[in-house]
Design a protein around this motif. Structure first.
Motif, PDB file in Angstrom:
ATOM      1  N   LYS A 125       0.837  -1.212   0.000  1.00  0.00           N
ATOM      2  CA  LYS A 125       0.000   0.000   0.000  1.00  0.00           C
ATOM      3  C   LYS A 125       0.868   1.257   0.000  1.00  0.00           C
ATOM      4  N   LEU A 126       1.915   1.236   0.805  1.00  0.00           N
ATOM      5  CA  LEU A 126       2.826   2.381   0.878  1.00  0.00           C
ATOM      6  C   LEU A 126       3.503   2.614  -0.467  1.00  0.00           C
ATOM      7  N   ALA A 127       3.915   1.554  -1.100  1.00  0.00           N
ATOM      8  CA  ALA A 127       4.550   1.689  -2.420  1.00  0.00           C
ATOM      9  C   ALA A 127       3.563   2.251  -3.437  1.00  0.00           C
ATOM     10  N   ARG A 128       2.305   1.810  -3.396  1.00  0.00           N
ATOM     11  CA  ARG A 128       1.287   2.342  -4.312  1.00  0.00           C
ATOM     12  C   ARG A 128       1.050   3.834  -4.055  1.00  0.00           C
ATOM     13  N   LEU A 129       1.007   4.225  -2.761  1.00  0.00           N
ATOM     14  CA  LEU A 129       0.804   5.645  -2.445  1.00  0.00           C
ATOM     15  C   LEU A 129       1.983   6.489  -2.938  1.00  0.00           C
ATOM     16  N   GLU A 130       3.194   5.987  -2.744  1.00  0.00           N
ATOM     17  CA  GLU A 130       4.367   6.723  -3.226  1.00  0.00           C
ATOM     18  C   GLU A 130       4.348   6.836  -4.745  1.00  0.00           C
ATOM     19  N   GLN A 131       3.979   5.748  -5.398  1.00  0.00           N
ATOM     20  CA  GLN A 131       3.916   5.775  -6.863  1.00  0.00           C
ATOM     21  C   GLN A 131       2.828   6.733  -7.341  1.00  0.00           C
ATOM     22  N   ALA A 132       1.698   6.733  -6.643  1.00  0.00           N
ATOM     23  CA  ALA A 132       0.609   7.650  -7.014  1.00  0.00           C
ATOM     24  C   ALA A 132       1.071   9.100  -6.860  1.00  0.00           C
ATOM     25  N   GLY A 133       1.822   9.382  -5.780  1.00  0.00           N
ATOM     26  CA  GLY A 133       2.344  10.735  -5.577  1.00  0.00           C
ATOM     27  C   GLY A 133       3.313  11.119  -6.687  1.00  0.00           C
ATOM     28  N   MET A 134       4.176  10.195  -7.070  1.00  0.00           N
ATOM     29  CA  MET A 134       5.128  10.481  -8.151  1.00  0.00           C
ATOM     30  C   MET A 134       4.401  10.635  -9.478  1.00  0.00           C
ATOM     31  N   ASP A 135       3.361   9.837  -9.710  1.00  0.00           N
ATOM     32  CA  ASP A 135       2.576   9.968 -10.942  1.00  0.00           C
ATOM     33  C   ASP A 135       1.875  11.326 -10.991  1.00  0.00           C
ATOM     34  N   ASP A 136       1.316  11.752  -9.862  1.00  0.00           N
ATOM     35  CA  ASP A 136       0.648  13.063  -9.808  1.00  0.00           C
ATOM     36  C   ASP A 136       1.641  14.184 -10.080  1.00  0.00           C
ATOM     37  N   ALA A 137       2.817  14.092  -9.506  1.00  0.00           N
ATOM     38  CA  ALA A 137       3.838  15.116  -9.728  1.00  0.00           C
ATOM     39  C   ALA A 137       4.257  15.128 -11.197  1.00  0.00           C
ATOM     40  N   PHE A 138       4.417  13.975 -11.784  1.00  0.00           N
ATOM     41  CA  PHE A 138       4.792  13.897 -13.205  1.00  0.00           C
ATOM     42  C   PHE A 138       3.697  14.485 -14.078  1.00  0.00           C
ATOM     43  N   ASN A 139       2.446  14.141 -13.816  1.00  0.00           N
ATOM     44  CA  ASN A 139       1.323  14.668 -14.611  1.00  0.00           C
ATOM     45  C   ASN A 139       1.201  16.188 -14.432  1.00  0.00           C
ATOM     46  N   ALA A 140       1.426  16.689 -13.230  1.00  0.00           N
ATOM     47  CA  ALA A 140       1.340  18.130 -12.995  1.00  0.00           C
ATOM     48  C   ALA A 140       2.407  18.847 -13.810  1.00  0.00           C
ATOM     49  N   ARG A 141       3.625  18.312 -13.822  1.00  0.00           N
ATOM     50  CA  ARG A 141       4.688  18.901 -14.616  1.00  0.00           C
ATOM     51  C   ARG A 141       4.398  18.827 -16.107  1.00  0.00           C
ATOM     52  N   LEU A 142       3.814  17.725 -16.519  1.00  0.00           N
ATOM     53  CA  LEU A 142       3.495  17.516 -17.928  1.00  0.00           C
ATOM     54  C   LEU A 142       2.434  18.501 -18.384  1.00  0.00           C
ATOM     55  N   HIS A 143       1.456  18.836 -17.570  1.00  0.00           N
ATOM     56  CA  HIS A 143       0.392  19.761 -17.934  1.00  0.00           C
ATOM     57  C   HIS A 143       0.835  21.227 -17.880  1.00  0.00           C
ATOM     58  N   ARG A 144       1.892  21.508 -17.149  1.00  0.00           N
ATOM     59  CA  ARG A 144       2.406  22.871 -17.085  1.00  0.00           C
ATOM     60  C   ARG A 144       3.033  23.262 -18.405  1.00  0.00           C
ATOM     61  N   ARG A 145       3.509  22.356 -19.145  1.00  0.00           N
ATOM     62  CA  ARG A 145       4.214  22.683 -20.391  1.00  0.00           C
ATOM     63  C   ARG A 145       3.302  23.039 -21.461  1.00  0.00           C
TER      64      ARG A 145
END
Length: 145
Positions: A125-145
């Protein structure tokens, strides 16, 4: 959010009980080893006393010395029988203690397995939460461009 096992105190108690039963089993095994040594010493002394009695008969020693030698042989035989009886009791006690230890081990192992299972689920569960956080950060950066 750290991992918390609800039955941790029960697991510690069961581990303590298992350790105690293991120590008791070790003490019994040690007593059996000491008893075996005493039986060997008794057999050696009995052999020596028998040889002494034979020598006294051959050398025409006084009857009192021969009587003492036979009394020593009788005492050693009685001691040997007592040691053998005590060994039998110790072996039975060890068999009972092995059963008690196995029950304590099984009870502790059951909780340890439950702990391992819950820890694995928590880590996943912890690994999934960390991955979800990293995915959200990646998507946020991707949409800023």
């Amino acid at each position: 959010m750290s991992f918390r096992f609800e039955l941790a105190s029960v697991l510690r108690i069961r581990q303590s009980l298992e350790d105690h039963e293991e120590r008791v089993l070790g003490r019994i095994s040690f007593e059996i080893a000491q008893n075996a040594t005493a039986i060997e010493q008794n057999a050696d002394e009995l052999t020596a006393a028998g040889l002494l009695a034979s020598q006294q008969i051959a050398s025409a020693s006084p009857a009192a010395e021969l009587h003492d030698a036979y009394a020593r042989i009788a005492a050693l035989r009685a001691q040997g029988m007592a040691l053998a009886e005590h060994r039998s009791k110790l072996i039975l006690l060890r068999m009972e203690q092995i059963k008690i230890y196995e029950i304590a081990h099984r009870n502790r192992r059951m909780l340890t397995d439950l702990y391992d299972q819950r820890r694995t689920i928590y880590d996943a569960k912890l690994a999934r939460l960390e991955q979800a956080g990293m995915d959200d950060a990646f998507n946020a950066r991707l949409h800023r461009r």
